[in-house]
Structures are given as structure tokens and as C-alpha cells.
Scaffold this active site. Sequence first.
Site, PDB file in Angstrom:
ATOM      1  N   GLU A   1      86.405  12.560  44.288  1.00  0.00           N
ATOM      2  CA  GLU A   1      86.793  11.244  44.676  1.00  0.00           C
ATOM      3  C   GLU A   1      85.655  10.118  44.698  1.00  0.00           C
ATOM      4  OE1 GLU A   1      87.086  14.296  45.775  1.00  0.00           O
ATOM      5  OE2 GLU A   1      89.347  14.249  46.862  1.00  0.00           O
TER       6      GLU A   1
ATOM      7  N   CYS B   1      85.944  11.607  52.279  1.00  0.00           N
ATOM      8  CA  CYS B   1      86.600  10.886  51.299  1.00  0.00           C
ATOM      9  C   CYS B   1      87.781   9.996  51.768  1.00  0.00           C
ATOM     10  CB  CYS B   1      87.060  11.923  50.066  1.00  0.00           C
ATOM     11  SG  CYS B   1      85.845  12.461  49.119  1.00  0.00           S
TER      12      CYS B   1
ATOM     13  N   TRP C   1      85.892  -0.161  59.074  1.00  0.00           N
ATOM     14  CA  TRP C   1      84.494  -0.538  59.253  1.00  0.00           C
ATOM     15  C   TRP C   1      84.425  -1.982  59.328  1.00  0.00           C
ATOM     16  CZ3 TRP C   1      81.209  -3.360  56.293  1.00  0.00           C
ATOM     17  CH2 TRP C   1      79.875  -3.412  56.684  1.00  0.00           C
TER      18      TRP C   1
HETATM   19 ZN   LIG Z   1      85.503  14.627  49.594  1.00  0.00          ZN
END
Ligand SMILES: [Zn+2]
Length: 137
Positions: free
Chosen positions: A58, A93, A129
Site C-alpha cells: 500500500e 498503512c 496529523w
Molecule cells: Zn502496511
Amino acid sequence: MTTQTHPVDHELIQAAAHVARTRCRGDNHTMAAAARAQDGRIVTTVNAYHFTGGPCAEMVLIGAAAAQGAYELNTIVAVGDRDRGVVPPCGRCRQVLLDYFPSLKVIVGEGDRIRTVLITDLLPESYVWADHQLGAE
Ligand SMILES: [Zn+2]
């Protein structure tokens, strides 16, 4: 957690499964990912395993898609080699995908439980974030 039903992009699963079956080799490349870009095209990748923390398929996909000018991804799926089927994204991910593509859809589950969920459903009470940078409103 919101539970919405989204159609499953079977062509995307097939694309990832094809790459997993034909391109994964040994211990270095064990996972494939495919994403549907906003313009409809499919981008595929494999992971680059390394004990220092080599990127998942990913993560490789985010860069590979950008290199092809596909900066907006609609849906992503990962498929394991050796016929392991659809594999959900790891925690790292999930966080990265959420930050890059807040409305991304992710295909998860196996067998007749294959389904499409929102990335936000895979990371409830998520850390955003951008909300915690100096100057953020
Ligand atoms: Zn991952």
C-alpha cells in the site's frame, strides 16, 4: 463506527490477485496492492520487504500512483501471495492512507464476507496529523 455499504470493485481485487500470483517472488515480495484512481485507472504494486521496515504494498502504491500522475485514490485492496486472498492494511498503512486520502475506500474481508469500508471505519478515533500542527485551527 458508521456502517455504510459500498459496492465491491471486483476488477480491482482481480488486478491485485493477478500481480500477487505473477509478480510476488520469495520473501522480498509477498503482497500485492491495487488502487483505483479517481480517474478510473488501476495502479498495482508489490511490497518491498526488508527487516528495517521495508514498505508494504500500500505504501509503495502511494508513490507509484503519484509517479503516474494519480494523486487521488478512490479504493485500495491488498492481496497476499500463495493464494492468501484479500489482506487488510496494517496499522501503519491505515494511518498513512487516512492522512493521504481521508475518503479512501478499502476492500477487506474474505470469501463471502468481502466488503468495502471507509478508511475512517478502519481507524476509529483516529489521530489526524494535520490537526495537531502549529497554526492548525
Ligand atoms: Zn502496511
